[in-house]
Design a protein around this motif. Structure first.
Motif, PDB file in Angstrom:
ATOM      1  N   PHE A  38       7.604  11.826   3.853  1.00  0.00           N
ATOM      2  CA  PHE A  38       7.143  12.363   5.135  1.00  0.00           C
ATOM      3  C   PHE A  38       6.371  13.664   4.925  1.00  0.00           C
ATOM      4  N   ILE A  39       5.426  13.907   5.840  1.00  0.00           N
ATOM      5  CA  ILE A  39       4.634  15.143   5.812  1.00  0.00           C
ATOM      6  C   ILE A  39       5.000  15.978   7.033  1.00  0.00           C
ATOM      7  N   GLN A  40       5.395  17.238   6.799  1.00  0.00           N
ATOM      8  CA  GLN A  40       5.714  18.142   7.909  1.00  0.00           C
ATOM      9  C   GLN A  40       4.445  18.597   8.608  1.00  0.00           C
ATOM     10  N   LEU A  58       0.115   7.016   8.030  1.00  0.00           N
ATOM     11  CA  LEU A  58       0.620   6.641   9.348  1.00  0.00           C
ATOM     12  C   LEU A  58       1.012   7.909  10.093  1.00  0.00           C
ATOM     13  N   VAL A  59       0.333   8.184  11.216  1.00  0.00           N
ATOM     14  CA  VAL A  59       0.629   9.364  12.030  1.00  0.00           C
ATOM     15  C   VAL A  59       1.654   8.965  13.086  1.00  0.00           C
ATOM     16  N   ALA A  60       2.848   9.558  13.002  1.00  0.00           N
ATOM     17  CA  ALA A  60       3.933   9.226  13.938  1.00  0.00           C
ATOM     18  C   ALA A  60       4.511  10.517  14.505  1.00  0.00           C
ATOM     19  N   LEU A  61       3.770  11.132  15.435  1.00  0.00           N
ATOM     20  CA  LEU A  61       4.198  12.391  16.046  1.00  0.00           C
ATOM     21  C   LEU A  61       5.033  12.132  17.289  1.00  0.00           C
ATOM     22  N   GLU A  62       5.847  13.115  17.635  1.00  0.00           N
ATOM     23  CA  GLU A  62       6.637  13.021  18.864  1.00  0.00           C
ATOM     24  C   GLU A  62       5.722  13.204  20.077  1.00  0.00           C
ATOM     25  N   PRO A  63       6.074  12.617  21.233  1.00  0.00           N
ATOM     26  CA  PRO A  63       5.223  12.751  22.432  1.00  0.00           C
ATOM     27  C   PRO A  63       4.928  14.196  22.816  1.00  0.00           C
ATOM     28  N   ASP A  64       5.890  15.123  22.548  1.00  0.00           N
ATOM     29  CA  ASP A  64       5.668  16.518  22.919  1.00  0.00           C
ATOM     30  C   ASP A  64       4.853  17.281  21.878  1.00  0.00           C
ATOM     31  N   HIS A  67       0.835  -1.197   0.000  1.00  0.00           N
ATOM     32  CA  HIS A  67       0.000   0.000   0.000  1.00  0.00           C
ATOM     33  C   HIS A  67       0.874   1.252   0.000  1.00  0.00           C
ATOM     34  N   ARG A  68       0.503   2.214  -0.839  1.00  0.00           N
ATOM     35  CA  ARG A  68       1.226   3.480  -0.919  1.00  0.00           C
ATOM     36  C   ARG A  68       0.921   4.289   0.342  1.00  0.00           C
ATOM     37  N   THR A  69       1.980   4.630   1.093  1.00  0.00           N
ATOM     38  CA  THR A  69       1.821   5.193   2.432  1.00  0.00           C
ATOM     39  C   THR A  69       2.633   6.472   2.601  1.00  0.00           C
ATOM     40  N   VAL A  70       2.084   7.418   3.355  1.00  0.00           N
ATOM     41  CA  VAL A  70       2.850   8.590   3.775  1.00  0.00           C
ATOM     42  C   VAL A  70       2.884   8.608   5.302  1.00  0.00           C
ATOM     43  N   ILE A  71       3.983   9.116   5.847  1.00  0.00           N
ATOM     44  CA  ILE A  71       4.135   9.228   7.299  1.00  0.00           C
ATOM     45  C   ILE A  71       4.005  10.695   7.680  1.00  0.00           C
ATOM     46  N   ILE A  72       3.112  10.984   8.604  1.00  0.00           N
ATOM     47  CA  ILE A  72       2.943  12.360   9.092  1.00  0.00           C
ATOM     48  C   ILE A  72       3.833  12.533  10.318  1.00  0.00           C
ATOM     49  N   GLY A  73       4.813  13.417  10.178  1.00  0.00           N
ATOM     50  CA  GLY A  73       5.798  13.631  11.230  1.00  0.00           C
ATOM     51  C   GLY A  73       7.194  13.562  10.637  1.00  0.00           C
TER      52      GLY A  73
END
Length: 469
Positions: free
Chosen positions: A177-179, A216-222, A146-152
């Motif tokens: 990646f998406i800023q 895929l949403v992969a944000l930092e804890p802060d 699957h074509r995927t983008v990562i947010i973060g």
């Protein structure tokens, strides 16, 4: 194009299931030729047409039981359980149909249905096992992902990227990646500016141009405060949205995660109501609407005449509203305000003791009788009995910018009544809309027939007590 990719596995799997069930009909007939002939002759069918019809029957059972949901790289154990549930239900229904035939003894009926169920189950389970094994084999070699983008663009995003690249069985091909905050990625993360394909404000264009299937949403804890903004902007029903939780979210037990080959992901699903419940809900909508309109037709004529006689203007008020997935439709209501009430002011909220409301309109609103023509919208499929209230395009555009996740209300059919209507007052300000949106989102995430019944009962109590506005 995205929808075609999304349904490709469903079409392929359903065709295979049809052929397997049809083959099962022939295999089973070799064991019970006379019995099956008796059964199909009761319905004036020959052997071939009987096999085709019963194959479509099984497909309907599989659809209602949700056997074609989330087929991509599904666990073979989960697939086994899906087939088991669907085949047991289908066999039980057939057992009661066979009982109609008095020429077959009860003991023989049981043996027939058990043997037929075993034939169906074994062949279907074997077929699904082989297909999923082949699918995983190709995924391990980087095919059909699957074509995927990562947010973060932080350490969490880079760790997720590395994990997906190491484990192709996860089924995702990362495009970039998406800023989120608009800043260049920290060089220490290992993410370069070339790896970033855009920012969050460009997400819709990126999803369309690159034919993205998973996010895929992969944000930092802060950066948790950005999560609501992210989910609001990536509200695309045809795209799977997954959240990579941090350690504290996992151990708190507050997030329901799916273990996908060692990578815990929270899948954000807006439609928890299974297909069989949605089918019953739609059937109930049609039956209730038809009955209400037929029984109240003489009274509706009298009310329409009363509206025309007590104030100039049409009896039925028509207005454009935004429905499911942003579709515009025309809603019908008995007119309760002066004709052209918004001619000079433009779209405005109704308010308590609104001077635009006619004397008859006051009582129609009080008893919720003005809403009865909306049963026509329910029959047409524009609305449901229960759901978020449909809003005008002007306000939808406005609220979408001011209220996070507001557009998620458009994932389901709007309703004549809803959870927000029984729990909150009429809109008089933006704060009221925000509060009602919370109730609407709660309904969407927890929709069920039981909850619909609770809302309808509360609505009837409101009507009886005359608490409408």
């Amino acid at each position: 194009m995205l929808k075609l990719k999304r349904y490709r596995e469903v079409i392929f799997t359903s065709i295979l299931d049809f052929l397997i069930v049809l083959a099962s009909w022939f295999v089973f007939h070799s064991f019970y030729p006379n019995t099956m002939n008796i059964l199909i002759q009761d319905f004036n069918l020959d052997f071939i047409s009987g096999g085709i019809i019963i194959s479509f029957y099984w497909l309907a059972i599989f659809v209602v039981m949700g056997s074609y949901k989330k087929l991509y790289l599904v666990s073979r154990l989960d697939e086994f359980i899906k087939v088991l549930k669907a085949s047991v239900l289908g066999a039980l229904i057939l057992y009661f149909i066979i009982n109609i035939n008095e020429s077959i003894s009860i003991s023989e009926q049981r043996m027939i249905i058990i043997t037929y169920w075993a034939t169906i189950f074994v062949l279907l389970a074997l077929n699904r096992f082989i297909v999923r094994t082949i699918q995983k084999y190709y995924a391990q070699r980087g095919k059909g992902l699957h074509r995927t983008v990562i947010i973060g663009t932080g350490q969490t995003a880079k760790a997720a990227y590395d994990d997906l690249n190491r484990n192709k069985i996860l089924g995702m091909q990362v495009l970039g990646f998406i800023q989120v905050n608009g800043k260049a990625p920290d060089p220490e993360t290992g993410i370069t500016e070339e790896d970033v394909i855009g920012n969050l404000d460009q997400i819709k264009e990126i999803l369309e141009e690159r034919q993205v299937q998973d996010i895929l949403v992969a944000l930092e804890p802060d950066r948790r405060q950005d999560l609501v903004d992210v989910i609001s902007k990536v509200d695309a029903p045809e795209i799977s949205l997954k959240l990579l939780p941090d350690f504290y979210q996992l151990v708190s037990g507050l997030s329901k995660t799916n273990q996908i080959f060692g990578m815990p992901l929270v899948e954000i699903s807006p439609e928890p109501m299974p297909l069989w419940e949605k089918t019953i809900k739609r059937a109930f909508d049609i039956i209730v609407s038809a009955v209400v309109l037929l029984l109240t037709f003489p009274f509706l004529i009298l009310i329409g005449l009363a509206v025309r006689l007590t104030s100039p203007g049409p009896a039925i008020y028509r207005q454009r509203r935004v429905g499911r997935n942003g579709k515009i439709f025309t809603i019908y209501k008995f007119r309760t305000m002066l004709d052209n009430a918004e001619k000079h002011s433009g779209p405005t909220w109704a308010k308590k003791d609104d001077p635009r409301v006619t004397k008859l309109g006051y009582w129609l609103r009080k008893l919720r009788v003005d809403e009865v023509p909306q049963f026509i919208n329910v029959l047409k499929g524009d609305m449901s009995l229960v759901g978020p209230r449909p809003e005008r395009p002007h306000f939808v555009e406005q609220f979408s910018k001011q209220i996070p996740l507001y557009t998620r209300r458009l994932r389901v059919r709007p309703g004549i009544t809803g959870w927000a209507q029984v729990k909150w007052k009429y809109d008089a300000s933006l704060d009221d809309v925000k509060e009602k949106t919370k109730f609407d989102l709660f309904y969407i995430e927890n929709a069920s027939l039981r909850m619909d019944a609770k809302i309808l009962i509360n609505t009837m109590i409101t009507v009886i007590k005359g608490k409408g506005q």
